[in-house]
Enzyme design. Structure first.
Site, PDB file in Angstrom:
ATOM      1  N   SER A 136     -29.300 -12.075  40.607  1.00 32.01           N
ATOM      2  CA  SER A 136     -28.801 -13.363  40.125  1.00 32.01           C
ATOM      3  C   SER A 136     -27.511 -13.239  39.114  1.00 32.01           C
ATOM      4  CB  SER A 136     -29.815 -14.244  39.450  1.00 32.01           C
ATOM      5  OG  SER A 136     -30.876 -14.486  40.371  1.00 32.01           O
ATOM      6  N   GLY A 344     -55.176 -23.691  61.315  1.00 33.41           N
ATOM      7  CA  GLY A 344     -56.363 -23.475  60.824  1.00 33.41           C
ATOM      8  C   GLY A 344     -56.717 -21.834  60.708  1.00 33.41           C
ATOM      9  N   GLU A 368     -28.974 -15.135  49.114  1.00 32.93           N
ATOM     10  CA  GLU A 368     -27.730 -15.725  48.769  1.00 32.93           C
ATOM     11  C   GLU A 368     -27.887 -16.742  47.614  1.00 32.93           C
ATOM     12  OE1 GLU A 368     -25.178 -17.273  51.791  1.00 32.93           O
ATOM     13  OE2 GLU A 368     -25.636 -15.707  53.163  1.00 32.93           O
TER      14      GLU A 368
END
Length: 384
Positions: A136, A344, A368
């Site tokens: 980041s 389920g 991204e």
């Protein structure tokens, strides 16, 4: 055009592209999706089919041999492929991600060297921005490039590189002036045959197993000086501008997976019987389907608005692209999780595609730019 107009139009051509890609996806990609996931192998069938039909890199301008398709058309291609196999949708998506910096900032010489081979389907291109310690916080990258006569010499490691090993070309960000922070980062076009370049082993991933993800190693990797993309120091700006154009493609991927999961769910609840009737007749099930449909529709329109915003040069392109990526990927995770629930116990097995879709959807919230980063981008833009 106002910053909040959000205008786009779907044309007959867009609908024709959707029909053509859906046909290819159903016939030539879907039958291999489970096997590709199970064996963690590259979807060669998908690459052949997409390349043969000219859908592997629709965004490349016509002057370089490409289709010159608009951004919405490219999103539709990615969306329709992701509906049956997210791994395969990374072929057109990553070709756009890797080549966009060259299209936006490259010299005519670099464009001529790289883009025609991508357009022809002779080569693919990946994107090298992230590092293990610079995800980041991409500007904290450690990879370096120094000018040595008429060559650039790169040293360092890139991580989480999509389609690494299968791509011939790599757009790589590296620090050329450590004193300047983000303003000292430059972009380069690296070829896999360049001396000092190597691809690491494949990551063992939760999803998108058909798309190899590896590290890239640069050990005195030497490339011609002319292969810098844009001026020195403009690489990080180019990287951020690229994301404005490519985040909508991740949104498109997310919409595609969600649509695939809803389609599978609708078919299943019509067939599956409990208490003497199809479970689709129960209101609790119907409301889940209705919520899935509403969210997918909203996400799809937001993705197309964001795709158009880049081409319209709208001032809010960064915000709307971040919004589309974050919203659509959150929808994909929610819808695929609900799909597994509707199936389920069967949904938890690999006998049905919704289990794979749920695993594949998760990455759209991460790559991204994580959705936390997207929210920071959106908020900063609002508060500016």
């Amino acid at each position: 055009m106002g910053t909040d107009s959000g205008l786009y139009a779907l044309t007959e051509e867009h609908e024709a592209i959707r029909a053509a890609v859906r046909d290819i996806a159903e016939r030539e990609i879907a039958p291999f999706a489970a096997e590709v996931d199970d064996e963690s192998r590259y979807p060669v069938e998908a690459q052949k089919a997409l390349t043969a039909a000219g859908f592997h890199a629709t965004h490349i301008p016509e002057q370089y041999g490409g289709e010159g398709a608009d951004a919405i058309a490219t999103c539709i291609v990615i969306e329709e492929v992701a509906r049956v196999d997210v791994s395969a949708s990374l072929i057109p998506a990553v070709n756009k991600l890797g080549s966009m910096p060259i299209i936006l900032s490259g010299s005519e010489d670099v464009k001529q060297q790289v883009l025609p081979s991508i357009a022809a389907g002779d080569a693919m291109i990946s994107y090298g921005l992230s590092e293990r310690e610079a995800g980041s916080d991409a500007a904290a990258m450690k990879t370096r490039a120094r000018l040595d006569g008429d060559s650039w010499v790169l040293n360092g490691t890139k991580a989480w590189i999509t389609n690494s090993g299968v791509s011939e070309w790599y757009t790589v960000m590296a620090v050329t002036d450590p004193e300047k922070g983000a303003g000292g980062i430059s972009a380069f076009a690296v070829h896999r045959d360049d001396p000092g370049f190597a691809v690491g082993p494949k990551e063992r991933k939760m999803g998108i197993k058909g798309s190899p993800t590896c590290e890239l190693y640069f050990t005195d990797c030497t490339i011609p000086a002319g292969r810098i993309i844009g001026a020195p120091g403009t690489g990080f700006t180019t990287a951020l501008r690229t994301l404005d154009f490519t985040r909508p493609t991740i949104g498109a991927q997310a919409v595609g997976i969600a649509q695939g999961a809803l389609d599978a769910s609708v078919a299943y609840v019509k067939e599956r019987k409990q208490f003497g009737r199809a479970i689709g007749e129960f209101q609790g099930v119907q409301f889940m389907l209705a919520d899935m449909e509403m969210r997918i529709q909203a996400a799809r329109h937001l993705v197309y608005v964001a795709a158009a915003a880049g081409e319209q040069g709208r001032p809010d392109v960064t915000r709307v692209s971040a919004s589309a990526k974050a919203f659509a990927s959150d929808v994909a995770m929610q819808v695929t999780t609900d799909a597994v629930q509707l199936f389920g116990g069967a949904g938890y097995t690999q006998d049905f595609p919704v289990e794979r879709m749920m695993r594949d959807a998760k990455i759209t919230q991460i790559y991204e730019g994580t959705n936390q980063v997207q929210r920071m981008v959106i908020a900063r833009s609002l508060l500016r």
